[in-house]
Design an enzyme around this catalytic site. Structure first.
Site, PDB file in Angstrom:
ATOM      1  CD  GLU A  19     -26.147 -34.843 -76.241  1.00 55.54           C
ATOM      2  OE1 GLU A  19     -25.543 -33.744 -76.355  1.00 55.54           O
ATOM      3  OE2 GLU A  19     -26.825 -35.338 -77.151  1.00 55.54           O
TER       4      GLU A  19
ATOM      5  CD  GLU B 167     -29.392 -31.185 -77.937  1.00 56.83           C
ATOM      6  OE1 GLU B 167     -28.717 -31.242 -76.898  1.00 56.83           O
ATOM      7  OE2 GLU B 167     -28.993 -30.618 -78.978  1.00 56.83           O
TER       8      GLU B 167
END
Length: 470
Positions: free
Chosen positions: A375, A160
């Protein structure tokens, strides 16, 4: 009609070093910026988190028992290099060898991330990735890991990149807690993408066995009123900040004209300029076709309205629904009053957004090769039923089921999606929400560190065995 997933599909569970390991200053581990930041600003710390540092055999035994055949793990950079560079900490190296061996013993494939929000404090204090020296140190650390851990077959450079810049310099909920500094946001994104590209090229040039990619959080952005040009523009600009800028760098090896026009607009309104060199572009270009896979983290979508006021963001850290505000000067504002369910933390539950994001990657970046959903999951204030030693988390099952259904649709429509990692394997520490917000298949009693399978764990086990989404 019941949908099915491919026979070779990975049914994984995700973790992260700082959120799971605990042992923040054990066996020579160096400090990270979060250690100080949490002590100074929050009512909780990452000690002991889920005590994964000691309890990993229990969690991997549960994984095997419940059909989880892949696990996302991150290496804590400061466990290997306490200062981010220089002297190696042998106890940290030994720990990860033992962890990966246990993974393979339990037939759970480790997908290993080199950096998951946890730059060593020494480097973080010196500007983190805004300082180009950190790029060099990261690449050295990556090379050390590639050589030291040949037992790892799946590597990701970063987790991320978008939310790191966003959390550190826009929302200000990550250390160093700076708000509304778009120059730093985009420079952080860019410099981390250069670090990623260098590490990928090094991996391929070094002839290391296995695969390498990157994990991007890709929240889908929609105009609140698709017929209103201001709303459409707000969605485009928000998409550039969070998605398009880093996807372009990953797969185009440059920033498209539309992307740079959006960036320049945002910087002209808010101030600042980017430092991008010809060498940077050469590095990005050299790696653009070398990524073996893309990891997509997806939790929510956002609906955008045009907005011409000042920047103001209120982050909902308590789980009191309705506590969020998000409006950015020169960009737009998020509209929360839409006919879409949302979590207690104001995250919009919209599975269609995952389908749209996957197909956007397939269409706009055809050199993506393959995708893992790295995720996805539901944060909830789980209620532990003492008499049954479990949690009836039907809302979580429903959330995951809906998202797996659209993944199955995307596969039918031509997307090469190879696996799904629920966030999270067991309950873990949450960066900006502490211990109340739970995501795991396994309930963790943070007082005793005992694990208890939730209803979702039994559902996930049947899913992994049958490949049928019921």
């Amino acid at each position: 009609m019941t949908k099915t997933l491919p026979e070779d599909f990975i049914f994984g569970g995700a973790t992260a070093a700082y959120q799971a390991e605990g042992a923040t200053n054990t066996d020579g581990k160096g400090r990270v910026a979060w250690d100080t930041y949490l002590e100074e600003n929050y009512w909780y710390t990452a000690e002991p988190a889920s005590d994964f540092y000691n309890r990993y055999p229990v969690d991997l035994e549960l994984s095997e028992k419940f059909g989880v055949n892949g696990i996302r793990i991150s290496i804590a950079w400061s466990r290997i290099f306490p200062n981010g560079y220089g002297e190696v900490n042998p106890k940290g190296v030994e720990y990860y060898h033992k962890l990966f061996a246990e993974c393979h013993k339990r037939h759970v494939e480790p997908f290993v991330t080199l950096h998951h929000f946890d730059t060593p404090e020494v480097l973080h204090k010196d500007g983190d990735f805004l300082n180009r020296k950190t790029i060099d140190y990261f690449v050295d650390y990556a090379e050390y890991c590639f050589k030291e851990f040949p037992e790892v077959k799946y590597w990701t450079t970063f987790n991320e990149i978008g939310p790191i810049g966003d959390g550190q310099y826009l929302v200000g909920k990550f250390p160093p807690g700076i708000k509304y500094d778009f120059e730093k946001v985009f420079q952080s994104h860019h410099n981390m993408m250069v670090a990623h590209a260098r590490a990928v090229k090094l991996f391929k040039d070094g002839g290391y066995k296995g695969e390498i990619g990157v994990v991007h959080a890709l929240p889908t952005k929609y105009p609140f009123d698709p017929s209103n040009p201001e709303d459409v523009r707000a969605a485009e600009l928000e998409d550039i900040i969070h998605n398009k800028f880093i996807l372009d760098a990953t797969y185009l090896g440059k920033y498209s004209r539309e992307t740079m026009e959006g960036v320049q607009h945002i910087l002209s309104v808010n101030g600042g300029k980017l430092n991008i060199t010809d060498e940077d572009y050469a590095i990005l270009d050299a790696a653009k076709d070398l990524n073996d896979f893309l990891g997509i983290n997806y939790y929510m979508s956002d609906w955008m309205r045009g907005y011409d006021g000042e920047s103001e963001i209120t982050h909902n850290a308590t789980g009191d629904k309705g506590g969020s505000k998000y409006q950015l000067k020169g960009v737009g504002q998020r509209e929360f009053d839409v006919d879409v369910p949302r979590t207690d933390w104001d995250w919009m539950i919209y599975p269609q957004g995952l389908y749209d994001q996957i197909m956007r990657v397939v269409k706009d970046y055809p050199n993506y090769h393959k995708i893992y959903i790295t995720e996805n999951g539901l944060g909830y204030k789980d209620e532990f039923i003492e008499s049954e030693k479990t949690v009836h988390d039907d809302a979580r099952i429903d959330y995951v089921r809906q998202h797996l259904n659209v993944i199955a649709d995307a596969i039918i429509d031509g997307a090469n999606v190879k696996g799904y990692f629920i966030w999270s394997l067991m309950d873990v520490f949450s960066w900006s929400n502490g211990y109340e917000k739970r995501y795991g298949l396994f309930y963790v009693d943070f007082e005793t560190q005992e694990r208890y399978p939730k209803k979702s764990a039994y559902w996930y086990k049947e899913l992994a065995e049958t490949k049928e989404i019921k």
